[in-house]
Write an enzyme that holds these catalytic residues in place. Structure first.
Site, PDB file in Angstrom:
ATOM      1  N   ASP A  61      22.562  91.947  12.686  1.00 26.17           N
ATOM      2  CA  ASP A  61      22.813  90.895  13.719  1.00 26.17           C
ATOM      3  C   ASP A  61      21.602  89.319  13.247  1.00 26.17           C
ATOM      4  O   ASP A  61      21.396  88.967  11.708  1.00 26.17           O
ATOM      5  CB  ASP A  61      21.513  91.104  15.222  1.00 26.17           C
ATOM      6  CG  ASP A  61      19.892  91.612  14.304  1.00 26.17           C
ATOM      7  OD1 ASP A  61      20.106  92.182  13.065  1.00 26.17           O
ATOM      8  OD2 ASP A  61      19.002  92.518  14.562  1.00 26.17           O
ATOM      9  N   ASN A 130      10.623  98.161  22.404  1.00 21.75           N
ATOM     10  CA  ASN A 130      11.556  98.489  23.048  1.00 21.75           C
ATOM     11  C   ASN A 130      12.428  99.545  23.323  1.00 21.75           C
ATOM     12  O   ASN A 130      13.093  99.068  24.003  1.00 21.75           O
ATOM     13  CB  ASN A 130      12.011  97.144  23.945  1.00 21.75           C
ATOM     14  CG  ASN A 130      13.084  96.810  23.538  1.00 21.75           C
ATOM     15  OD1 ASN A 130      13.331  96.975  22.250  1.00 21.75           O
ATOM     16  ND2 ASN A 130      13.733  95.735  24.129  1.00 21.75           N
ATOM     17  N   HIS A 132      14.889  99.049  20.618  1.00 17.17           N
ATOM     18  CA  HIS A 132      16.518  98.269  20.473  1.00 17.17           C
ATOM     19  C   HIS A 132      17.138  98.986  19.045  1.00 17.17           C
ATOM     20  O   HIS A 132      16.038  99.092  18.234  1.00 17.17           O
ATOM     21  CB  HIS A 132      16.484  96.712  20.906  1.00 17.17           C
ATOM     22  CG  HIS A 132      15.662  96.267  19.800  1.00 17.17           C
ATOM     23  ND1 HIS A 132      15.168  95.100  20.830  1.00 17.17           N
ATOM     24  CD2 HIS A 132      15.287  95.967  18.541  1.00 17.17           C
ATOM     25  CE1 HIS A 132      14.361  94.399  19.800  1.00 17.17           C
ATOM     26  NE2 HIS A 132      14.904  94.947  18.695  1.00 17.17           N
ATOM     27  N   GLU A 137      19.929  95.752  23.235  1.00 14.09           N
ATOM     28  CA  GLU A 137      18.387  95.790  24.268  1.00 14.09           C
ATOM     29  C   GLU A 137      19.254  96.817  25.436  1.00 14.09           C
ATOM     30  O   GLU A 137      20.090  96.857  25.318  1.00 14.09           O
ATOM     31  CB  GLU A 137      18.882  94.552  24.858  1.00 14.09           C
ATOM     32  CG  GLU A 137      18.038  93.304  23.688  1.00 14.09           C
ATOM     33  CD  GLU A 137      16.751  93.207  23.626  1.00 14.09           C
ATOM     34  OE1 GLU A 137      15.882  94.172  23.415  1.00 14.09           O
ATOM     35  OE2 GLU A 137      16.675  91.877  23.299  1.00 14.09           O
TER      36      GLU A 137
HETATM   37  C1  GLP Z   1      14.137  92.825  15.034  1.00 19.01           C
HETATM   38  C2  GLP Z   1      15.874  93.238  15.120  1.00 19.01           C
HETATM   39  C3  GLP Z   1      16.123  93.782  14.478  1.00 19.01           C
HETATM   40  C4  GLP Z   1      14.884  95.276  13.810  1.00 19.01           C
HETATM   41  C5  GLP Z   1      13.894  95.199  15.115  1.00 19.01           C
HETATM   42  C6  GLP Z   1      12.429  95.840  14.391  1.00 19.01           C
HETATM   43  O1  GLP Z   1      14.153  92.276  16.680  1.00 19.01           O
HETATM   44  N1  GLP Z   1      16.824  92.455  15.232  1.00 19.01           N
HETATM   45  O2  GLP Z   1      16.594  94.711  13.178  1.00 19.01           O
HETATM   46  O3  GLP Z   1      15.047  96.406  12.859  1.00 19.01           O
HETATM   47  O4  GLP Z   1      13.596  94.273  15.674  1.00 19.01           O
HETATM   48  O5  GLP Z   1      11.945  94.286  14.048  1.00 19.01           O
HETATM   49  P1  GLP Z   1       9.903  94.918  12.476  1.00 19.01           P
HETATM   50  O6  GLP Z   1      10.830  95.323  11.317  1.00 19.01           O
HETATM   51  O7  GLP Z   1       9.783  93.216  12.504  1.00 19.01           O
HETATM   52  O8  GLP Z   1       9.198  95.311  14.001  1.00 19.01           O
END
Ligand code: GLP
Length: 237
Positions: A61, A130, A132, A137
């Site tokens: 992403d 959440n 995702h 989402e």
């Molecule tokens: C983010 C990204 C994801 C990531 C996830 C966890 O928003 N879009 O690709 O794996 O949420 O993020 P983090 O590792 O900073 O908790």
């Protein structure tokens, strides 16, 4: 880490015939990539050079509207954590184009590129607080391919630390691979760390079947998913 290093060995052996890697960003991945770089830097100079030639990966992403040099973009994240230390070019370390004039077209093109490359081999995933995966989402179904998504309040809150702690400063939209492309990967490795992920991980592990309210639950439909979680993330499970 062994799994990832082995995947790279396979890539060296099979070269371009191998399926590309699916890579994730976020704080969870920082120690993963740091460890991977350490391992790969222990390889012989010849192997490292060959790896640079055959490397092929697609990130999950990217935010819409950030310049690629913006340190908060996922392009910059990948360049910092893998591109620079391993001397990889942007063209083999692919990230959706968050600056495209038409992000919907960019998402469709990206999806087509993933398919033209044979689909994802090993997919690395983090988990949003959440539920995702990528930026899919809730609620979300399993059929969607790479698309433009409007980020939820919860996600902008989760990711605000990179934006001066201000959720309003987090871009409102992103491009993300869909659950369809993620489920088409040969194998999936979900990495979950830290106390903040404990409630969502506990909920995920209790689920018997996928539910659109928790995007990561679609992983229950995949035959080869490995969960890598630390004690804090598992503390409520
Ligand atoms: C983010 C990204 C994801 C990531 C996830 C966890 O928003 N879009 O690709 O794996 O949420 O993020 P983090 O590792 O900073 O908790």
């Amino acid at each position: 880490m062994d799994v990832l290093e082995q995947e790279f060995r396979q890539l060296l052996i099979h070269g371009h015939a191998a399926r590309p890697l699916g890579l994730a960003t976020g704080r969870t991945m920082e120690p993963v990539y740091a460890g991977l770089v350490r391992r790969l830097q222990g390889w012989s100079g010849t192997d490292r050079q060959r790896l640079r030639l055959v490397w092929s990966s697609f990130n999950l992403d990217e935010y819409i509207g950030l310049a690629s040099r913006d340190p908060r973009s996922y392009r910059a994240f990948m360049d910092t954590w893998l591109g620079q230390p391993l001397q990889l070019t942007s063209s083999c370390l692919r990230v959706p184009d968050g600056q495209a004039m038409d992000p919907t077209v960019a998402a469709e093109d990206y999806s087509r590129d993933v398919q033209a490359s044979g689909g994802i081999g090993l997919q690395l995933l983090g988990l949003g607080a959440n539920g995702h995966v990528g930026f899919n989402e809730p609620p979300c179904g399993p059929e969607q391919r790479c698309h433009v998504v409007t980020l939820s309040e919860a996600t902008r809150h989760q990711n605000a630390s990179m934006f001066g702690g201000t959720p309003a400063a987090v871009p409102h939209q992103a491009i993300t691979l869909g659950v369809a492309e993620i489920l088409a990967a040969r194998e999936i490795h979900l990495v979950v760390t830290g106390r903040s992920k404990a409630p969502i991980l506990a909920r995920l592990l209790e689920m018997q079947r996928p539910d659109p309210s928790l995007p990561a639950s679609w992983l229950l439909e995949h035959q080869r998913v490995q969960l890598w979680a630390d004690a804090e993330a598992l503390s409520l499970a």
